[in-house]
Design a protein around this motif. Structure first.
Motif: not given
Length: 782
Positions: A587-612
């Motif tokens: 996702a691109e970061v908007e002018e207000d500094g926020r980003f929103d990455i859409e998911l195809a479906e929810p992720l299971e609890a306990g899943t570790v997601v890494e971002l940069y």
């Protein structure tokens, strides 16, 4: 930076849909060497090796007897294995036993055995020396005196003495200098184990033939040495009957015989025996080096090889199947197998279901000199290719459905793509028959496709503008740029000469090409745009070095019912999210500094997601991790972990009594321990971790809900520090909310190659052909 050039419209989401068209094309083009094989099928000469195949119906399966015989040519003579090859049967056949093999080795000369020759030459020379001395002695003159009359006369030794066996010693010495037995070594006969090798079965005879050659060559050599020894031992001095012309007392002749024995024959025998013992020790000793030439001597003159294969029913061929066989290396490439010249047809007598599908495969493109076909078919069906006469099966491939990462669907007439490697390069003007068969046996009508001429440099000229490609950095998983709407952009690594991706050009002229992994800095990449009839020249970009200077993004709490990942990062930057090595969203970061990455479906609890995050000018951040929480549950408190050194065999710290603390290394569990009533825990380690290793620890409540991770970097223990001693410093994540600390782990890797949706088979095939044709030309012209 390439992701920033993609404009995001209202309500749209970043799609990462990958069609098998792109994947299959990338695989096909990347595995075939540039320029094609050195020899086309039409130029192959008929080989001396012959293959026979016999099919036996065994009710539950087929038994396929294969028998390869004949003389090997120069190239085949250097082979190391027998190969039986049939792509059509690759999923159906299996070996039932060994390959019964009889190999006649090619002739060997002593000059090819320098280490042996070095030990044998002194023996032959000594034998020649003995015969030379004896021959010279026979020509000497002696004065004989008659004891009764006192008269004297001069005679030669040969008038008085004959030497029996002298010619035989000379012959034996000559034979040792070049043993005739090396020219006709015995046949090597052996049952050789067979092993599966891709679409082929191999029987590696190299080691056994080497041992056979070693044994038989030494046998021939020692037989020759024994011949010299035996003939020297058999030398005999014989007193001739006296004549008037050579009348000497027998006593004088007897003395002469004793003298020759004492001065020539006996010393010669002793010296010869010493040389033989020295040669034997040198040749058969542990330090002997003569066998080092066996790789060069392992030459096959002729071969007989037979085996029986089990073939499962049904084969799915309504005409005979081509089997190829021959002599190969122990690790033959696809081209080497495809050009095996001994062929036989195996007729299984099956007939396809007469029910026809509505239509056969479509959009198939064939070019002269290319050993592959590419087109559309019914997903799940198998497409078969054979010559127009129906005599030779050329290949088969399963039609793959498009792969979806989001809900969007691709509609094409035949709903799938296939990429097929053929058993030989195609010949201009020939007609190839294609048909497809479903898993339940329904067969389509046949489609006949003529092989087109291979495009020459003087026949096709670029008519489209080169694509404009944004800067590429060595952390990018996506390449962006602009080209003509509706066209296809293809990319090739000019150094490796491999196609690395395809992308459709959208209506606004932008394209978005995913990579399996980032390219190394300095890599030169060529880009062209094509449609079904036109193409551009190559645009060349060099991958730039990125720098890690940004702060990790801040990520909001993430629950297992969320359809997006949100947070804050630098305005105008791009945030990428991954699980393990799979990229799940951008996702691109908007002018207000926020980003929103859409998911195809929810992720299971306990899943570790890494971002940069990364910026347009090649700056990027370290990764930050966040754990998916169960919706509505309270957040589990993170444990406190004491410092760890590279000598520690236990990890200690504090937690909540009754909870469990779990340790991880590279997302793999390394141990766990229950927190005691005093609030402390100790996790035993099988072995200490090396300094610099990053470990993660989470606390789980009684329901298994996990806390955010605490990351600890293993430090270097001070000299003399005990392995169980601990500092009292407590390490916790400094991030807010549900963010974990910066992990320092490698960046996520995309799961697929880029798909090509709009142009389907034609554009992808044309792109692949052109990339292969012009990659070297573009690189050499820089």
């Amino acid at each position: 930076m390439n992701p920033l050039n993609r404009k995001k419209t209202e309500g749209s989401r970043i799609r990462k849909t990958s069609a098998v068209a792109g994947i299959a094309a990338a695989l096909v083009f990347s595995t075939i060497p540039f320029g094609g094989p050195n020899r086309t099928f039409a130029e192959q000469s008929e080989g001396a090796l012959q293959l026979e195949a016999a099919v036996h119906d065994m009710d539950t399966h087929y038994s396929l007897d294969l028998h390869l015989t004949g003389n090997a040519d120069e190239q085949e003579g250097s082979a190391q294995a027998v190969a039986f090859y049939s792509p059509f049967l690759s999923e159906k056949w299996s070996a039932t036993g060994a390959v019964n093999t009889a190999i006649r080795p090619s002739a060997v000369t002593i000059s090819q055995l320098p280490a042996l020759k070095e030990g044998l030459d002194p023996i032959a020379e000594k034998a020649r020396e003995i015969t030379g001395k004896l021959t010279a002695k026979l020509s000497e003159e002696v004065v004989s005196e008659d004891p009764e009359t006192g008269e004297t006369e001069t005679v030669t030794v040969s008038d008085l003495i004959a030497i029996a066996g002298l010619p035989e010693v000379e012959t034996a010495a000559a034979s040792l200098a070049d043993p005739s037995g090396l020219a006709s070594l015995p046949v090597y006969e052996k049952e050789i184990p067979v092993s599966a090798y891709g679409e082929a079965f191999l029987a590696d005879f190299s080691e056994g033939l080497d041992q056979h050659l070693e044994t038989k060559i030494e046998s021939v050599v020692w037989d020759s040495v024994e011949g010299v020894r035996a003939n020297v031992e058999a030398l005999e001095l014989i007193m001739k009957e006296q004549s008037e012309a050579a009348d000497a007392p027998q006593s004088e002749t007897g003395q002469l015989i004793d003298e020759i024995n004492a001065e020539i024959i006996e010393p010669g025998k002793e010296q010869l025996e010493t040389l033989i013992e020295q040669a034997h020790a040198a040749i058969q000793g542990e330090d002997s080096e003569w066998t080092g030439v066996l790789d060069e001597l392992r030459k096959v003159d002729s071969i007989e090889a037979g085996t029986t294969m089990r073939v499962e029913k049904p084969v799915g061929a309504d005409n005979p199947v081509t089997i190829q066989a021959g002599l190969t290396s122990t690790s033959p490439g696809q081209d080497e197998l495809a050009f095996l010249e001994a062929k036989a047809e195996a007729d299984f007598g099956e007939k396809g279901d007469p029910v026809k599908l509505p239509k056969g495969p479509a959009n198939i493109y064939l070019f002269a000199g290319e050993p592959f076909a590419f087109g559309e078919g019914l997903a799940g069906a198998t497409v078969f290719a054979r010559t127009q006469s129906g005599k030779d099966h050329l290949g088969s491939a399963v039609v793959e459905p498009p792969i979806f990462y989001f809900a969007d669907e691709i509609e094409i007439e035949n709903n799938g793509f296939f990429g097929m490697e053929l058993q030989r390069p195609l010949i201009q003007g020939e007609v190839i028959e294609f048909y497809q068969r479903t898993e339940d046996g329904q067969t389509s009508e046949s489609v006949f496709v003529e092989v087109l001429p291979a495009p020459g440099d003087d026949e096709w000229e670029p008519t489209l503008e080169m694509p404009v490609v944004d800067d590429i950095y060595d952390i990018d998983y996506v390449i962006t740029g602009t080209a003509d709407p509706g066209n296809l952009v293809a990319a090739v690594d000019l150094g490796m000469e491999e196609v690395i991706g395809f992308a459709d050009v959208e209506e606004d002229g932008s394209f978005w090409m995913e990579l399996e992994e980032p390219l190394e800095a300095g890599t030169e990449v060529g880009f062209i745009q094509v449609n079904e009839e036109e193409y551009s020249d190559l645009a060349i970009k060099t991958v730039l070095k990125a720098e890690m200077s940004l702060d990790p993004p801040t990520v909001d709490p993430l629950d297992d019912d969320d359809l997006s990942i949100t947070g804050a990062a630098g305005a105008g930057n791009v945030v990428l999210a991954g699980i393990g090595e799979e990229l799940i969203g951008i996702a691109e970061v908007e002018e207000d500094g926020r980003f929103d990455i859409e998911l195809a479906e929810p992720l299971e609890a306990g899943t570790v997601v890494e971002l940069y995050q990364l910026s347009e000018d090649g700056q990027y951040s370290d990764t930050v991790s966040v754990t998916v929480q169960k919706a509505g549950d309270a957040v589990v408190q993170k444990p406190t972990v004491n410092a760890i050194t590279d000598k520690d065999r236990a990890v200690t710290g504090k937690g909540l009594p009754g909870h469990t603390v779990i340790g991880y290394s590279d997302n793999e569990e390394i141990g766990k321990a229950e927190v005691g009533k005093d609030g402390t825990f100790s996790i035993g380690l099988e072995n200490p971790f090396s300094a610099g290793t990053v470990l993660e620890f989470r606390q789980a409540d009684e329901d298994g809900k996990l806390s955010e991770p605490v990351q600890v970097t293993v430090g270097k223990a001070e000299s003399g520090t005990a392995s169980d001693s601990k500092g009292n410093s407590e390490t916790e994540s400094g991030s807010k909310g549900t963010n974990g600390s910066s992990s320092g782990q490698k960046l996520p890797k995309t799961a697929t190659a880029t798909g090509a949706m709009g142009l389907a088979g034609g554009g992808v095939l044309l792109a692949g052909l052109l990339m292969r044709r012009f990659a070297r030309k573009a690189r050499s012209s820089q």
